[in-house]
Design an enzyme around this catalytic site. Structure first.
Site, short mmCIF file in Angstrom:
data_model
loop_
_atom_site.label_atom_id
_atom_site.label_comp_id
_atom_site.label_asym_id
_atom_site.label_seq_id
_atom_site.Cartn_x
_atom_site.Cartn_y
_atom_site.Cartn_z
N ALA A 33 0.81 -1.22 0.00
CA ALA A 33 0.00 0.00 0.00
C ALA A 33 0.85 1.28 0.00
O ALA A 33 2.08 1.24 0.06
CB ALA A 33 -0.94 -0.02 1.20
N HIS A 34 0.16 2.40 -0.04
CA HIS A 34 0.82 3.71 -0.16
C HIS A 34 1.69 4.03 1.05
O HIS A 34 1.36 3.72 2.19
CB HIS A 34 -0.22 4.83 -0.36
CG HIS A 34 -1.23 4.92 0.72
ND1 HIS A 34 -1.17 5.85 1.72
CD2 HIS A 34 -2.36 4.20 0.95
CE1 HIS A 34 -2.20 5.72 2.53
NE2 HIS A 34 -2.94 4.72 2.09
N ASN A 35 2.85 4.62 0.76
CA ASN A 35 3.80 5.09 1.77
C ASN A 35 4.46 3.97 2.58
O ASN A 35 5.08 4.23 3.62
CB ASN A 35 3.16 6.11 2.71
CG ASN A 35 2.83 7.41 2.01
OD1 ASN A 35 1.71 7.60 1.55
ND2 ASN A 35 3.80 8.31 1.90
#
Length: 346
Positions: A239-241
């Site tokens: 997922a993001h980051n």
């Protein structure tokens, strides 16, 4: 192309037992060996095959002790599996490679293409994108606007690198993998969920391999980072980051929620799930289907949901199987206790 036992032993620093002039031109599993093939033995479960295999050469560990006569030529090495990997890489590099841009590929006028690149039919390199030397783009592979792919990479069919994302050198993106799709960011409102623009990027450092249909989301802001040497199996979601430390490996269907940091040299079994905003230390091993709600310190070997030490997990599993019988026994004890109470109260 043929290689002799002598040539192979020199390349992998092995010791020959048998005919140093035995030649091979292909690879085979030890149980499916044929004349002219090289096989390997590293798992003791397959030892019995070595006495009947038809392979001309077999790689074995130096501590291998045969129980009876072996007809094939052996090459003893420190690590048979590792030596096989070196030979397979040599074999792969010896294959002829295509170069050039197919007329059916699309290369934007502002794109930069390195030397000895092969870009297959229907591959796309968008405006401002860069593709490094010796990189191969298979059909329908896409390098988005201002994205960069380094040297000696392979993008298999339908691999996609979204706009502005970065892929290092010697990376492999298997079919259907997606680098830099939007992170799962939505803000609840009275009318529903409002999309939060994902304005960050995804970065893959050198020597990263991404399995088929694996997705690495771009960051909301900043970057999702996959450090050097990471190996990801098929059907993984990052997922993001998220940041994944160098040389970490993950089996199929692992899922990592947003903003989690994973250390170096970790190993995650299939279907492991990590909650968001946690930190996993270096050299952490997680067994298959582990569910991780919180941070984990360095060097732990865990399994389960929530994860626990392997020994405790297996003890608990053994008890769990007995729970129906234990429940039945407990009910019987309750009944006996009630009867005793009644008798005492008379």
């Amino acid at each position: 192309m043929e290689f002799s036992a002598k040539q192979i032993a020199e390349y992998i620093q092995g010791v020959i037992e048998g005919d140093e002039n035995a030649t091979v031109h292909t690879f085979a599993k030890i149980e499916e060996g044929i004349p002219g093939a090289i096989s390997f033995l590293s798992n003791p479960k397959y030892t019995h095959y070595i006495y009947d295999t038809q392979s001309s050469i077999v790689l074995v560990n130096k501590d291998f002790v045969p129980e009876k006569e072996i007809k094939t030529t052996l090459i003893r090495v420190d690590n048979a599996y590792e030596s096989l990997a070196k030979l397979l890489n040599l074999y792969e590099m010896s294959k002829p490679k295509k170069t050039g841009v197919d007329p059916l590929a699309y290369i934007a006028p502002t794109a930069k293409i390195g030397q000895n690149v092969y870009i297959a039919p229907f591959a796309c390199v968008a405006d401002g994108a860069e593709v490094g030397d010796n990189t191969i783009l298979h059909p329908h592979a896409t390098v988005g606007t201002n994205a960069k792919v380094g040297s000696d990479c392979i993008l298999y069919p339908h691999a996609t690198v979204y706009h502005d994302c970065r892929v290092g050198n010697q990376c492999i993106l298997h079919a259907g993998s997606v680098i830099g799709a939007d992170g799962f960011g939505f803000a609840p409102s009275p009318e529903g969920y409002e999309k939060i623009p994902q304005i960050g990027i995804a970065i893959l450092e050198d020597n990263v391999e991404v399995g088929a249909n694996t997705c690495i989301d771009r960051a909301t802001m900043g970057a999702t980072i996959i450090r050097k040497g990471v190996k990801l199996d098929n059907l993984i979601q990052i997922a993001h980051n998220v940041e994944v430390g160098s040389h970490t490996v993950m089996a199929s269907q692992v899922g990592i929620a947003g903003s989690t940091k994973v250390g170096e040299w970790c190993m995650f079994g299939g279907q492991t799930g990590l909650a968001g905003h946690i930190k996993i230390g270096n050299k952490v091993n997680l067994g298959a289907q582990s569910g991780v709600p919180g941070s984990i310190k360095d060097g732990q070997n865990l399994i389960g949901t929530p994860p626990m030490e392997l020994k405790g997990y297996f003890k608990s599993s053994a008890v769990f199987k007995k729970l129906p019988d234990m429940y039945h026994e407990l009910n019987n004890l309750k009944k006996e206790l009630e009867e005793l109470k009644k008798q005492l109260n008379k």
